[in-house]
Design a protein around this motif. Structure first.
Motif, PDB file in Angstrom:
ATOM      1  N   VAL A 163     -11.414  74.795  43.536  1.00 24.18           N
ATOM      2  CA  VAL A 163     -12.168  73.585  43.178  1.00 24.18           C
ATOM      3  C   VAL A 163     -11.432  72.337  43.648  1.00 24.18           C
ATOM      4  CG1 VAL A 163     -13.117  72.227  41.269  1.00 24.18           C
ATOM      5  CG2 VAL A 163     -13.295  74.719  41.222  1.00 24.18           C
ATOM      6  N   GLU A 164     -10.113  72.345  43.578  1.00 25.45           N
ATOM      7  CA  GLU A 164      -9.337  71.201  44.050  1.00 25.45           C
ATOM      8  C   GLU A 164      -9.558  70.955  45.540  1.00 25.45           C
ATOM      9  OE1 GLU A 164      -5.550  71.220  40.941  1.00 25.45           O
ATOM     10  OE2 GLU A 164      -5.463  72.426  42.788  1.00 25.45           O
ATOM     11  N   VAL A 165      -9.627  72.024  46.333  1.00 22.52           N
ATOM     12  CA  VAL A 165      -9.893  71.871  47.767  1.00 22.52           C
ATOM     13  C   VAL A 165     -11.279  71.270  47.983  1.00 22.52           C
ATOM     14  CG1 VAL A 165     -10.246  73.106  49.943  1.00 22.52           C
ATOM     15  CG2 VAL A 165      -8.336  73.725  48.450  1.00 22.52           C
ATOM     16  N   LEU A 166     -12.265  71.773  47.244  1.00 23.01           N
ATOM     17  CA  LEU A 166     -13.629  71.267  47.382  1.00 23.01           C
ATOM     18  C   LEU A 166     -13.730  69.819  46.933  1.00 23.01           C
ATOM     19  CD1 LEU A 166     -15.500  74.450  46.137  1.00 23.01           C
ATOM     20  CD2 LEU A 166     -15.249  73.676  48.499  1.00 23.01           C
ATOM     21  N   ARG A 167     -13.024  69.478  45.888  1.00 28.32           N
ATOM     22  CA  ARG A 167     -13.006  68.077  45.451  1.00 28.32           C
ATOM     23  C   ARG A 167     -12.387  67.180  46.521  1.00 28.32           C
ATOM     24  NH1 ARG A 167      -8.317  66.508  41.585  1.00 28.32           N
ATOM     25  NH2 ARG A 167      -7.366  67.130  43.577  1.00 28.32           N
ATOM     26  N   ASP A 168     -11.247  67.599  47.058  1.00 27.99           N
ATOM     27  CA  ASP A 168     -10.525  66.770  48.035  1.00 27.99           C
ATOM     28  C   ASP A 168     -11.313  66.593  49.330  1.00 27.99           C
ATOM     29  OD1 ASP A 168      -8.501  66.607  46.180  1.00 27.99           O
ATOM     30  OD2 ASP A 168      -7.209  68.088  47.166  1.00 27.99           O
ATOM     31  N   LEU A 188     -11.675  67.719  37.121  1.00 27.21           N
ATOM     32  CA  LEU A 188     -12.122  67.852  38.503  1.00 27.21           C
ATOM     33  C   LEU A 188     -13.635  67.657  38.611  1.00 27.21           C
ATOM     34  CD1 LEU A 188     -10.079  71.053  39.515  1.00 27.21           C
ATOM     35  CD2 LEU A 188      -9.423  68.659  39.811  1.00 27.21           C
ATOM     36  N   PHE A 189     -14.366  68.277  37.683  1.00 29.29           N
ATOM     37  CA  PHE A 189     -15.825  68.220  37.748  1.00 29.29           C
ATOM     38  C   PHE A 189     -16.368  66.814  37.519  1.00 29.29           C
ATOM     39  CE2 PHE A 189     -15.372  72.742  36.029  1.00 29.29           C
ATOM     40  CZ  PHE A 189     -15.336  73.288  37.298  1.00 29.29           C
ATOM     41  N   SER A 190     -15.780  66.087  36.584  1.00 26.51           N
ATOM     42  CA  SER A 190     -16.288  64.739  36.304  1.00 26.51           C
ATOM     43  C   SER A 190     -16.109  63.833  37.508  1.00 26.51           C
ATOM     44  CB  SER A 190     -15.597  64.161  35.067  1.00 26.51           C
ATOM     45  OG  SER A 190     -14.194  64.102  35.237  1.00 26.51           O
ATOM     46  N   ALA A 191     -14.993  63.996  38.227  1.00 25.75           N
ATOM     47  CA  ALA A 191     -14.773  63.203  39.444  1.00 25.75           C
ATOM     48  C   ALA A 191     -15.799  63.568  40.507  1.00 25.75           C
ATOM     49  CB  ALA A 191     -13.351  63.422  39.963  1.00 25.75           C
ATOM     50  N   MET A 192     -16.080  64.843  40.672  1.00 26.58           N
ATOM     51  CA  MET A 192     -17.065  65.285  41.653  1.00 26.58           C
ATOM     52  C   MET A 192     -18.477  64.861  41.247  1.00 26.58           C
ATOM     53  SD  MET A 192     -15.603  69.134  42.492  1.00 26.58           S
ATOM     54  CE  MET A 192     -16.652  69.421  43.932  1.00 26.58           C
ATOM     55  N   ALA A 193     -18.756  64.895  39.946  1.00 23.53           N
ATOM     56  CA  ALA A 193     -20.090  64.543  39.462  1.00 23.53           C
ATOM     57  C   ALA A 193     -20.443  63.096  39.765  1.00 23.53           C
ATOM     58  CB  ALA A 193     -20.181  64.810  37.965  1.00 23.53           C
ATOM     59  N   ARG A 194     -19.472  62.223  39.757  1.00 25.06           N
ATOM     60  CA  ARG A 194     -19.740  60.812  40.045  1.00 25.06           C
ATOM     61  C   ARG A 194     -20.293  60.613  41.451  1.00 25.06           C
ATOM     62  NH1 ARG A 194     -15.066  60.046  36.710  1.00 25.06           N
ATOM     63  NH2 ARG A 194     -13.654  60.101  38.506  1.00 25.06           N
ATOM     64  N   ASP A 195     -19.982  61.557  42.337  1.00 26.15           N
ATOM     65  CA  ASP A 195     -20.484  61.479  43.707  1.00 26.15           C
ATOM     66  C   ASP A 195     -21.613  62.477  43.979  1.00 26.15           C
ATOM     67  OD1 ASP A 195     -18.717  59.440  44.534  1.00 26.15           O
ATOM     68  OD2 ASP A 195     -17.126  60.911  44.881  1.00 26.15           O
ATOM     69  N   LEU A 355     -20.989  63.501  52.272  1.00 25.32           N
ATOM     70  CA  LEU A 355     -19.661  62.936  52.003  1.00 25.32           C
ATOM     71  C   LEU A 355     -18.534  63.837  52.483  1.00 25.32           C
ATOM     72  CD1 LEU A 355     -20.242  61.638  48.347  1.00 25.32           C
ATOM     73  CD2 LEU A 355     -20.432  60.354  50.496  1.00 25.32           C
ATOM     74  N   PHE A 356     -18.867  64.987  53.012  1.00 27.04           N
ATOM     75  CA  PHE A 356     -17.862  65.986  53.377  1.00 27.04           C
ATOM     76  C   PHE A 356     -16.817  65.448  54.353  1.00 27.04           C
ATOM     77  CE2 PHE A 356     -16.702  69.615  56.277  1.00 27.04           C
ATOM     78  CZ  PHE A 356     -15.851  70.260  55.380  1.00 27.04           C
ATOM     79  N   LYS A 357     -15.540  65.702  54.030  1.00 23.90           N
ATOM     80  CA  LYS A 357     -14.411  65.312  54.869  1.00 23.90           C
ATOM     81  C   LYS A 357     -13.587  66.564  55.167  1.00 23.90           C
ATOM     82  CE  LYS A 357     -12.854  62.641  51.724  1.00 23.90           C
ATOM     83  NZ  LYS A 357     -12.020  61.697  50.945  1.00 23.90           N
ATOM     84  N   PRO A 358     -13.735  67.149  56.348  1.00 26.24           N
ATOM     85  CA  PRO A 358     -13.012  68.398  56.631  1.00 26.24           C
ATOM     86  C   PRO A 358     -11.510  68.191  56.592  1.00 26.24           C
ATOM     87  CG  PRO A 358     -13.984  67.488  58.630  1.00 26.24           C
ATOM     88  CD  PRO A 358     -14.539  66.697  57.492  1.00 26.24           C
ATOM     89  N   PRO A 359     -10.780  69.182  56.096  1.00 27.34           N
ATOM     90  CA  PRO A 359      -9.320  69.069  56.082  1.00 27.34           C
ATOM     91  C   PRO A 359      -8.774  69.137  57.506  1.00 27.34           C
ATOM     92  CG  PRO A 359      -9.983  71.262  55.414  1.00 27.34           C
ATOM     93  CD  PRO A 359     -11.243  70.461  55.540  1.00 27.34           C
ATOM     94  N   SER A 360      -7.561  68.644  57.671  1.00 32.00           N
ATOM     95  CA  SER A 360      -6.918  68.701  58.974  1.00 32.00           C
ATOM     96  C   SER A 360      -6.706  70.150  59.370  1.00 32.00           C
ATOM     97  CB  SER A 360      -5.571  67.977  58.925  1.00 32.00           C
ATOM     98  OG  SER A 360      -4.844  68.167  60.117  1.00 32.00           O
TER      99      SER A 360
END
Length: 369
Positions: A163-168, A188-195, A355-360
């Protein structure tokens, strides 16, 4: 990956040792479709049986090289999922995922809930797969096969790392679970829910604690699942309820009460699935039913078969989730009427993918330019 090893299965032995399987859902280690031998205990005439050892949970490292599972099933509303664990300690006797344990060389019976494969490098694999050229985001689902918040997650914390990876990476996520442990990750979920990036469903099969203990012995109790719904909703996390599976003459009389309780707790979306009995699950379910409901077992199976074209199970897409025929139609009508009356599903949240930002790709923090 654990390879399939033909082995002898002791079925009758485990049925004769109820103390050993206390807190477990299945009654035996039923033979899988890949097993070649069976064995059983026999009384040698002395009239003395060894004292049974309680069945313990054993963890095995899963060395899979990928973490995202892809599907093209037309009756499933997603094409990708992650299962941090194979097997599930909850021990839900009706779990349609049990036959998948046979691929690993285990029995879909007691092995499914005691021999657990853990994917400790899940987060690293996920980062790699999300960073792949051409990856296109869509809702990632967890809890589609085995529960990501089953008891072993308390120590392993693999689900949280995923979930942390998906949030980041601002990747949308959907979760289905039966465990109150999901509330641990509300931060983690509340931060993701805002978006608009997360939606969670609690599976509530029954409100009867005794029935829950028999059917799903190591899942959270029904009141704790309702409490989880409440805590998630109060934290601003979109939450729903799955009434699943619905089982004739076992929990079907509770549909309306479950929906009422879940709505009062804060759930605003709802769904259901009719009991599914693929492959070895047929035998596991019939054993359990004969043990706990001998007076109605025949009638339960008759209604199941009525909704499955006269068979225990029909795997065809479009039929397997809801069934067909008079009984299936009645369940659909009751569920639909109760859902509309309460206000469920008036607005279904569509999670964002933009909003997806792929990891390096090299695993390091990407450049600002």
């Amino acid at each position: 990956m654990k390879k399939i090893i033909p082995r002898a299965i002791s079925t009758e032995a485990d049925q004769a040792r109820p103390d050993a399987r206390r807190g477990r859902g299945a009654l035996s280690d039923v033979a899988s479709r890949y097993d070649t031998l069976r064995r059983q205990r026999e009384d040698d005439g002395w009239g003395v049986w060894d004292e049974p050892e309680p069945l313990k949970t054993v963890l095995h490292a899963d060395t899979s090289r990928s973490i995202i599972a892809w599907n093209k099933s037309p009756d499933i509303p997603f094409d990708r999922s992650i299962n941090p664990y194979r097997g599930c300690e909850h021990g839900c006797v009706y779990c349609f995922a049990r036959p998948s344990h046979a691929y690993l060389g285990f029995s879909p019976g007691l092995d499914f809930e005691t021999q657990i494969m853990v994917k400790r490098d899940a987060a690293a694999l996920l980062q790699k797969e999300l960073a792949a050229r051409g990856y296109q985001p869509a809702v990632m689902n967890m809890g589609t096969n085995t529960d990501p918040y089953q008891p072993v997650e308390r120590e392993e914390r693999i689900t949280r790392s995923v979930v942390e990876v998906l949030r980041d990476t601002c990747h949308p996520l959907g979760i289905v679970t039966k465990n109150f442990l999901v509330t641990r990750d509300i931060d983690l979920f509340s931060a993701m829910a805002r978006d608009g990036l997360v939606k969670i469903f609690l599976s509530v099969t029954t409100l009867d604690r005794q029935l829950a203990r028999r059917m799903e012995p190591r899942a959270s109790t029904p009141p704790k699942r309702l409490e989880a719904i409440q805590q998630l909703a109060e934290a601003g996390v979109p939450v729903g309820v799955m009434v699943a599976p619905i089982i004739p003459m076992v929990n079907d009389m509770e549909i309306e009460r479950i929906l009422e309780a879940a709505y009062a707790a804060g759930a605003r979306e709802a769904g259901y699935v009719l009991l599914r009995l693929p492959l070895e699950l047929k035998e596991i379910w019939r054993e359990w039913l004969a043990e706990h409901y001998p007076d109605r077992a025949a009638r339960v199976m008759k209604l199941i078969q009525q909704a499955r074209g006269g068979r225990d199970y029909v795997p065809e897409f479009g039929n397997r989730m809801r069934g067909e025929g008079p009984y299936a139609d009645l369940i659909a009508q009751r569920f639909g009427l109760a859902s509309r009356k309460l206000g469920f599903n008036e607005k279904r949240l569509r999670l964002r993918t933009d909003l997806f930002k792929p990891p390096s790709r090299d695993g390091r923090q990407g450049s600002l330019f």
